[in-house]
Write an enzyme that holds these catalytic residues in place. Structure first.
Site, PDB file in Angstrom:
ATOM      1  CG  HIS A 238      -2.354   0.263   0.907  1.00 30.37           C
ATOM      2  ND1 HIS A 238      -3.125  -0.604   0.162  1.00 30.37           N
ATOM      3  CD2 HIS A 238      -3.172   1.310   1.223  1.00 30.37           C
ATOM      4  CE1 HIS A 238      -4.345  -0.132   0.049  1.00 30.37           C
ATOM      5  NE2 HIS A 238      -4.399   1.044   0.663  1.00 30.37           N
ATOM      6  CG  ASP A 242      -6.882   7.756  -3.253  1.00 30.66           C
ATOM      7  OD1 ASP A 242      -7.334   6.632  -2.959  1.00 30.66           O
ATOM      8  OD2 ASP A 242      -7.524   8.588  -3.916  1.00 30.66           O
ATOM      9  N   GLY A 243      -5.076   5.501  -4.512  1.00 36.59           N
ATOM     10  CA  GLY A 243      -4.828   4.962  -5.847  1.00 36.59           C
ATOM     11  C   GLY A 243      -4.075   3.655  -5.864  1.00 36.59           C
ATOM     12  CG  ASN A 244      -2.167   2.221  -2.407  1.00 41.26           C
ATOM     13  OD1 ASN A 244      -0.950   2.216  -2.500  1.00 41.26           O
ATOM     14  ND2 ASN A 244      -2.809   3.058  -1.597  1.00 41.26           N
ATOM     15  N   GLY A 245      -5.143   0.467  -5.352  1.00 36.36           N
ATOM     16  CA  GLY A 245      -5.822  -0.601  -6.071  1.00 36.36           C
ATOM     17  C   GLY A 245      -5.754  -0.418  -7.573  1.00 36.36           C
ATOM     18  NE  ARG A 246      -8.314   4.562  -8.237  1.00 37.11           N
ATOM     19  CZ  ARG A 246      -8.281   5.872  -8.055  1.00 37.11           C
ATOM     20  NH1 ARG A 246      -8.541   6.691  -9.072  1.00 37.11           N
ATOM     21  NH2 ARG A 246      -7.971   6.380  -6.884  1.00 37.11           N
ATOM     22  CB  THR A 247      -1.290   2.116  -8.866  1.00 37.10           C
ATOM     23  OG1 THR A 247      -1.692   3.486  -8.822  1.00 37.10           O
ATOM     24  CG2 THR A 247       0.144   2.038  -9.368  1.00 37.10           C
ATOM     25  N   GLY A 248      -2.256  -0.885  -8.780  1.00 31.04           N
ATOM     26  CA  GLY A 248      -1.910  -2.301  -8.716  1.00 31.04           C
ATOM     27  C   GLY A 248      -2.509  -3.107  -9.845  1.00 31.04           C
ATOM     28  NE  ARG A 249      -8.472  -2.745  -9.777  1.00 33.48           N
ATOM     29  CZ  ARG A 249      -8.625  -2.377  -8.508  1.00 33.48           C
ATOM     30  NH1 ARG A 249      -8.309  -3.226  -7.539  1.00 33.48           N
ATOM     31  NH2 ARG A 249      -9.088  -1.181  -8.194  1.00 33.48           N
TER      32      ARG A 249
END
Length: 413
Positions: A238, A242-249
Site C-alpha cells: 500500500h 490513494d490509488g493503490n488498487g487502481r495502480t496495482g491493477r
C-alpha cells in the site's frame, strides 16, 4: 508433494507485524471516548520477502493456470485476427478495451462512470468528476503498457502520476510514496486501532518495493501466479495515500504485457474481478495470512471471464464498424470519413476540434466529414445547436453500455 497436501492452499510467506503506539493527532475533532479508544498500541504490517519465493502448485491448479493463460493469449490473437494487425481499427479497439478495463478497475473502488461520460471528457465536454478520475486510470494503464519492458519503482511512480494527476484534490500526492500511516476499515476513526488492516510503516516501503520488483522481473514463475502474487503484495505494501488498487491493477497489465500474454490489446480482467469484489478483498486477506491460492484463483477466473466477454465485445464492435462502412458505400476511399470511422470505436463521441487535432485536418474538412457521416446515418448530432456541436455513434455506445450491463448481471451479490 505429500498426499495430505491441501490443493486449496499455496503457501506464501506470511505477513509479519510490529507493535507501535498511536495517539490521535487532532483529538479536538473526536469525542473523548473515541480518543481513549484510539490511544494505545496497535499492530502494523511488515511484508515478507518475495524475491526468491517459489510456488508449490499441484497438477490441477497448473492446468487451470494454463487454461486461463491460453484464454488471454487467444483473446489477444482473436482481436488482432478480427481486425487485422495492420487495420486502423486495432489501435482504437485496443484503446476502448483499455478504457473499459480502466472503468471496471475504478468501479472496484466505487468510482463509476459511463462510456458516454468518458467519451465526453476526452473532448472536454463533461463536467463529471468521476469521469475525470477514471480518465486518470486510463492514462495510468497507458503508462503501464508503455513501460512494461522495464518494470521498476520508477515505472510504478509514473503510473501513479498519471492516475492521481487527474483526480480532484489529490494531484499533489501524485508520484509520491506515502509519508504517513494508512489503514483499511474504520476510516472515520481517529486512528488505526480496530482497523481491518494497517499497512506497513512508511519507512519500510522502499525496501519492500525493491523486493517486489526483483520478484516481478523473474521469468521462472508461471505468469498468472506472478501477476496475482505481485498484485497482492503491492496491495499489501500500500505504498500510496490513494490509488493503490487502481495502480496495482494497471501493474498487473504491465506484467501480462511483459510476459507476452497480451501484446496487442488489454483484456478486461478487472471486469472479471468486479463480478465478486468481496471474494477479491477476502483473497487479499488470505494472502496476508500466508495462502496465495485464493488470489491466484481470482485471477484465473477473471482472466477466463475477460477473454470470453472481451471476444464478444470485439465481435460486436467489429460488426458495428462493418455496418457503418456499408453505409458509406459510394464515397471515395481517400475521403476523410474513412479516417474518422475507426476512431469512433475508441471515441464514439466527437466534435470538429477533436478531429482536427487527432487527424490533422482543417475545420472545413472536419465539418464536411461530420455532415456526411450524419447524412449517412453513422453519427447523430446531439446538441441541436449551430455552434459547439457534438456527434455520437449510438451503436458503439449501446454496445459498451450492454457490456457494462453484462458485468452487472454476472456480479455476485
Amino acid at each position: 508433494m505429500t498426499g495430505t497436501h491441501n490443493r486449496l492452499f499455496v503457501p506464501v510467506p506470511k505477513l509479519g507485524t510490529v507493535t507501535q503506539f498511536w495517539s490521535p493527532q487532532h483529538p479536538q475533532i473526536f469525542s473523548n471516548a473515541e480518543v481513549r479508544r484510539q490511544t494505545g498500541n496497535y499492530e502494523s504490517a511488515v511484508t515478507a520477502k518475495l524475491a526468491m519465493w517459489s510456488a508449490e502448485i499441484d497438477a490441477q491448479l497448473a492446468a487451470e493456470l494454463e487454461e486461463a493463460t491460453n484464454s488471454l493469449r487467444s483473446f489477444d490473437t482473436f482481436a488482432s485476427a478480427s481486425l487485422g494487425t495492420s487495420s486502423p481499427e486495432l489501435g482504437p479497439m485496443s484503446s476502448i478495451l483499455l478504457r473499459t478495463e480502466s472503468a471496471s478497475s475504478s468501479q472496484i473502488e466505487q468510482l463509476s462512470t459511463s462510456a458516454k461520460q468518458l467519451a465526453l471528457w476526452e473532448i472536454n465536454e463533461s463536467q463529471k468528476s468521476n469521469a475525470q478520475t477514471v480518465i486518470g486510470n486510463v492514462r495510468a494503464m497507458e503508462a503501464a503498457l508503455k513501460l512494461s519492458e522495464n518494470l521498476s519503482v520508477e515505472t510504478i511512480l509514473a503510473m501513479h502520476s498519471e492516475l492521481l494527476s487527474h483526480q480532484l484534490d489529490m494531484a499533489e500526492e501524485a508520484e509520491k510514496l506515502r509519508r504517513e500511516l494508512v489503514w483499511i476499515g474504520g476510516k472515520d476513526n481517529a486512528g488505526p486501532r480496530g482497523a481491518s488492516y494497517v499497512a506497513p510503516q512508511h519507512e519500510l516501503i522502499p525496501e519492500a518495493l525493491d523486493d517486489l520488483m526483483d520478484f516481478m522481473n523473474r521469468d521462472d514463475v508461471p505468469a498468472l501466479v506472478q501477476v496475482a502474487v505481485a498484485h497482492a503484495q503491492f496491495e499489501t505494501i500500500h505504498p500510496f495515500v490513494d490509488g493503490n488498487g487502481r495502480t496495482g491493477r494497471a501493474l498487473a497489465h504491465a506484467m501480462l504485457r511483459k510476459r507476452k500474454i497480451t501484446v496487442n490489446t488489454t483484456a478486461p480482467v478487472s471486469a472479471g474481478i468486479l463480478r465478486n469484489t468481496q471474494a477479491y478483498f477476502e483473497a487479499l486477506t488470505e494472502f496476508r495470512n500466508g495462502n496465495a491460492y485464493p488470489i491466484i484463483k481470482i485471477f484465473i477466473n477473471a482472466s477466463i471471464y475477460a477473454a470470453a466477454t472481451g471476444e464478444q465485445l470485439v465481435s460486436t464492435l467489429a460488426q458495428i464498424m462493418q455496418q457503418s462502412r456499408m453505409k458509406l458505400s459510394g464515397i471515395r476511399s481517400n475521403s476523410s470519413v474513412f479516417k474518422i470511422l475507426p476512431l469512433l470505436i475508441a471515441q464514439p463521441i466527437v466534435n470538429a476540434n477533436y478531429l482536427k487535432k487527432t487527424l490533422g485536418i482543417n475545420d472545413a474538412s472536419a465539418q464536411r466529414s461530420l455532415a456526411v457521416l450524419a447524412e449517412r446515418g453513422v453519427l447523430k448530432e446531439k446538441t441541436g445547436q449551430s455552434r459547439n456541436r457534438i456527434w455520437q455513434h449510438d451503436q458503439v455506445l449501446a454496445a459498451l453500455d450492454e457490456y457494462a450491463k453484462t458485468i452487472r448481471r454476472d456480479t455476485v451479490r
